[in-house]
Design a protein around this motif. Structure first.
Motif, short mmCIF file in Angstrom:
data_model
loop_
_atom_site.label_atom_id
_atom_site.label_comp_id
_atom_site.label_asym_id
_atom_site.label_seq_id
_atom_site.Cartn_x
_atom_site.Cartn_y
_atom_site.Cartn_z
N SER A 37 0.86 -1.19 0.00
CA SER A 37 0.00 0.00 0.00
C SER A 37 0.89 1.24 0.00
O SER A 37 1.87 1.31 0.77
CB SER A 37 -0.90 0.02 1.24
N MET A 39 0.13 3.86 1.29
CA MET A 39 -0.02 4.47 2.62
C MET A 39 1.13 4.04 3.53
O MET A 39 1.66 4.84 4.29
CB MET A 39 -1.36 4.05 3.26
N ARG A 67 -10.99 3.02 4.42
CA ARG A 67 -11.16 3.27 5.85
C ARG A 67 -11.54 1.97 6.55
O ARG A 67 -12.06 1.05 5.93
CB ARG A 67 -12.28 4.30 6.07
N ARG A 70 -11.06 -1.61 5.25
CA ARG A 70 -11.71 -2.11 4.04
C ARG A 70 -10.70 -2.16 2.91
O ARG A 70 -9.68 -1.48 2.93
CB ARG A 70 -12.89 -1.21 3.67
N TRP A 72 -9.20 -1.66 -0.85
CA TRP A 72 -9.30 -0.81 -2.04
C TRP A 72 -8.75 -1.61 -3.22
O TRP A 72 -7.55 -1.90 -3.27
CB TRP A 72 -8.52 0.50 -1.88
N TYR A 80 -2.66 5.30 -7.95
CA TYR A 80 -2.62 5.09 -6.50
C TYR A 80 -1.48 5.92 -5.95
O TYR A 80 -0.33 5.70 -6.34
CB TYR A 80 -2.38 3.61 -6.19
N LEU A 81 -1.80 6.88 -5.11
CA LEU A 81 -0.72 7.69 -4.56
C LEU A 81 -0.99 8.08 -3.12
O LEU A 81 -2.15 8.14 -2.70
CB LEU A 81 -0.48 8.94 -5.40
N GLY A 132 -11.37 7.25 -4.27
CA GLY A 132 -11.50 7.31 -2.81
C GLY A 132 -10.31 8.03 -2.22
O GLY A 132 -9.22 8.06 -2.81
N GLY A 150 -3.86 9.74 1.04
CA GLY A 150 -3.91 8.80 -0.08
C GLY A 150 -5.08 9.08 -1.01
O GLY A 150 -6.18 9.41 -0.56
N ALA A 169 -19.16 0.84 -8.66
CA ALA A 169 -17.89 1.44 -9.06
C ALA A 169 -17.86 1.75 -10.55
O ALA A 169 -18.59 1.14 -11.34
CB ALA A 169 -16.73 0.51 -8.70
C1 BT5 Z 1 -11.89 4.90 0.51
O1 BT5 Z 1 -12.22 4.09 1.56
O2 BT5 Z 1 -12.64 5.26 -0.35
C2 BT5 Z 1 -10.43 5.33 0.48
C3 BT5 Z 1 -9.66 4.65 -0.61
C4 BT5 Z 1 -8.24 5.15 -0.69
C5 BT5 Z 1 -7.42 4.38 -1.67
C6 BT5 Z 1 -6.05 4.97 -1.83
S1 BT5 Z 1 -5.17 4.26 -3.15
C7 BT5 Z 1 -3.73 5.01 -2.65
C8 BT5 Z 1 -3.69 4.85 -1.15
N1 BT5 Z 1 -3.13 3.57 -0.77
C9 BT5 Z 1 -4.04 2.80 -0.14
O3 BT5 Z 1 -3.84 1.65 0.28
N2 BT5 Z 1 -5.20 3.47 -0.04
C10 BT5 Z 1 -5.10 4.80 -0.61
P1 BT5 Z 1 -13.69 3.65 1.94
O4 BT5 Z 1 -14.57 4.86 2.03
O5 BT5 Z 1 -13.53 2.82 3.16
O6 BT5 Z 1 -14.19 2.79 0.72
C11 BT5 Z 1 -13.84 1.45 0.55
C12 BT5 Z 1 -14.97 0.79 -0.21
O7 BT5 Z 1 -14.97 1.25 -1.57
C13 BT5 Z 1 -14.84 -0.72 -0.31
O8 BT5 Z 1 -15.42 -1.34 0.80
C14 BT5 Z 1 -15.59 -1.04 -1.60
O9 BT5 Z 1 -16.98 -1.05 -1.39
C15 BT5 Z 1 -15.30 0.18 -2.45
N3 BT5 Z 1 -14.15 -0.01 -3.36
C16 BT5 Z 1 -13.04 -0.76 -3.17
N4 BT5 Z 1 -12.20 -0.63 -4.19
C17 BT5 Z 1 -12.78 0.22 -5.07
C18 BT5 Z 1 -12.40 0.77 -6.31
N5 BT5 Z 1 -11.22 0.50 -6.87
N6 BT5 Z 1 -13.26 1.61 -6.92
C19 BT5 Z 1 -14.45 1.93 -6.36
N7 BT5 Z 1 -14.86 1.45 -5.19
C20 BT5 Z 1 -14.03 0.61 -4.53
#
Ligand code: BT5
Length: 264
Positions: A37, A39, A67, A70, A72, A80-81, A132, A150, A169
């Motif tokens: 990740s 992060m 968050r 969960r 991603w 991804y940044l 996200g 992130g 999505a």
């Molecule tokens: C987010 O969490 O929306 C924050 C995501 C942040 C991702 C970035 S990528 C760069 C950096 N490195 C990381 O490891 N993370 C950050 P949350 O609100 O908890 O939403 C997660 C939910 O979004 C999941 O439970 C799925 O339902 C949905 N999901 C997962 N992957 C997805 C995707 N690629 N596109 C759209 N929805 C997604």
């Protein structure tokens, strides 16, 4: 000044091709073709005392996260940044405001697409999640705390082939109908973040612009937060980015975070 990355790679080369005009963000860019990740890598930079502005970017994440642990989904083709920042303490919610505006602006500048934001951190395109945002902070007594900010954006790979994401999505290219340049998007993100972060350090937060992107306002919602569920009208956001909810009995409650579901 922007430092050179240590490895050669298309994504970053493309982002820097037209020059990157930033003061803080992107001082150094660390690239991974594949990483757990971004992060964790940004946090590693934070722990070892790196200056703020370091950007960690990856083509693919094996353990991308959202968050509350969960997942991603982080396939190749997307962006991804994580950016290491060292803001004053207690500003995570305001960094979410900044990151939301940065993401919305950068997507529009690089693709022409206009996203909306679902409070607090979902970036939506035609009702589906396209990106996200995640802010994780570490505070220390010595005042050497840091935040890893992130952003994950579905650019060219649409995760909706996965059953659990099929209905919720989308990707920029799916909505635009053509492949898009991740490098150009990255460049816009870094430049907008730099600009807004410099303003933030002088006390400016683009709350009104953020409000304008928030599709959640004016809607009846159910918000799950720390084991409780609150229902009512999403009336406004306050100066810290908290959601102001007017409940059915007319009382108001302010929520710093939570999971929003829209009601009809
Ligand atoms: C987010 O969490 O929306 C924050 C995501 C942040 C991702 C970035 S990528 C760069 C950096 N490195 C990381 O490891 N993370 C950050 P949350 O609100 O908890 O939403 C997660 C939910 O979004 C999941 O439970 C799925 O339902 C949905 N999901 C997962 N992957 C997805 C995707 N690629 N596109 C759209 N929805 C997604």
């Amino acid at each position: 000044m922007v430092g050179k990355s240590t490895k050669s790679m298309n994504l970053v080369r493309e982002a820097l091709a037209q020059g990157l005009y930033t003061q803080i963000v992107g001082r150094r860019i660390v690239y991974f073709s594949r990483v757990g990740s971004t992060m964790d890598e940004a946090a590693r930079e934070g722990e070892k005392g790196s200056e703020e502005g370091v950007v960690v970017v990856a083509d693919e994440q094996m353990q991308g996260r959202g968050r509350l642990r969960r997942k991603w989904v982080s396939e190749p083709g997307n962006l991804y940044l994580s950016v290491l920042l060292r803001p004053p303490p207690d500003v995570l919610s305001l960094l979410m405001v900044i990151a939301g505006v940065v993401t919305a602006r950068a997507i529009r500048e690089s693709s022409g697409l206009r996203v909306r934001l679902k409070w607090p951190n979902d970036v939506m395109l035609r009702g589906r999640k396209v990106a996200g945002i995640l802010a994780e902070g570490v505070a220390t007594q010595e005042g050497e705390g840091y935040v890893a900010l992130g952003i994950g954006i579905n650019v060219n790979s649409d995760p909706s082939h996965l059953p659990e994401l099929a209905a919720v999505a989308t990707s920029l290219s799916r909505e635009k109908g053509v492949p898009l340049s991740r490098g150009a998007l990255l460049r816009h993100i870094l430049q907008e973040l730099d600009h807004l972060y410099l303003g933030f350090r002088r006390g400016d937060v683009p709350l009104d612009e953020w409000r304008g992107y928030l599709e959640t306002l004016g809607r009846r919602v159910r918000v799950a937060f720390q084991g409780e569920v609150y229902q009512g009208l999403a009336e406004d956001v306050d100066a810290r980015g908290n959601l102001v909810l007017r409940r059915e009995d007319g009382t108001r409650i302010t929520l710093p975070a939570g999971e929003v579901a829209y009601l009809r």
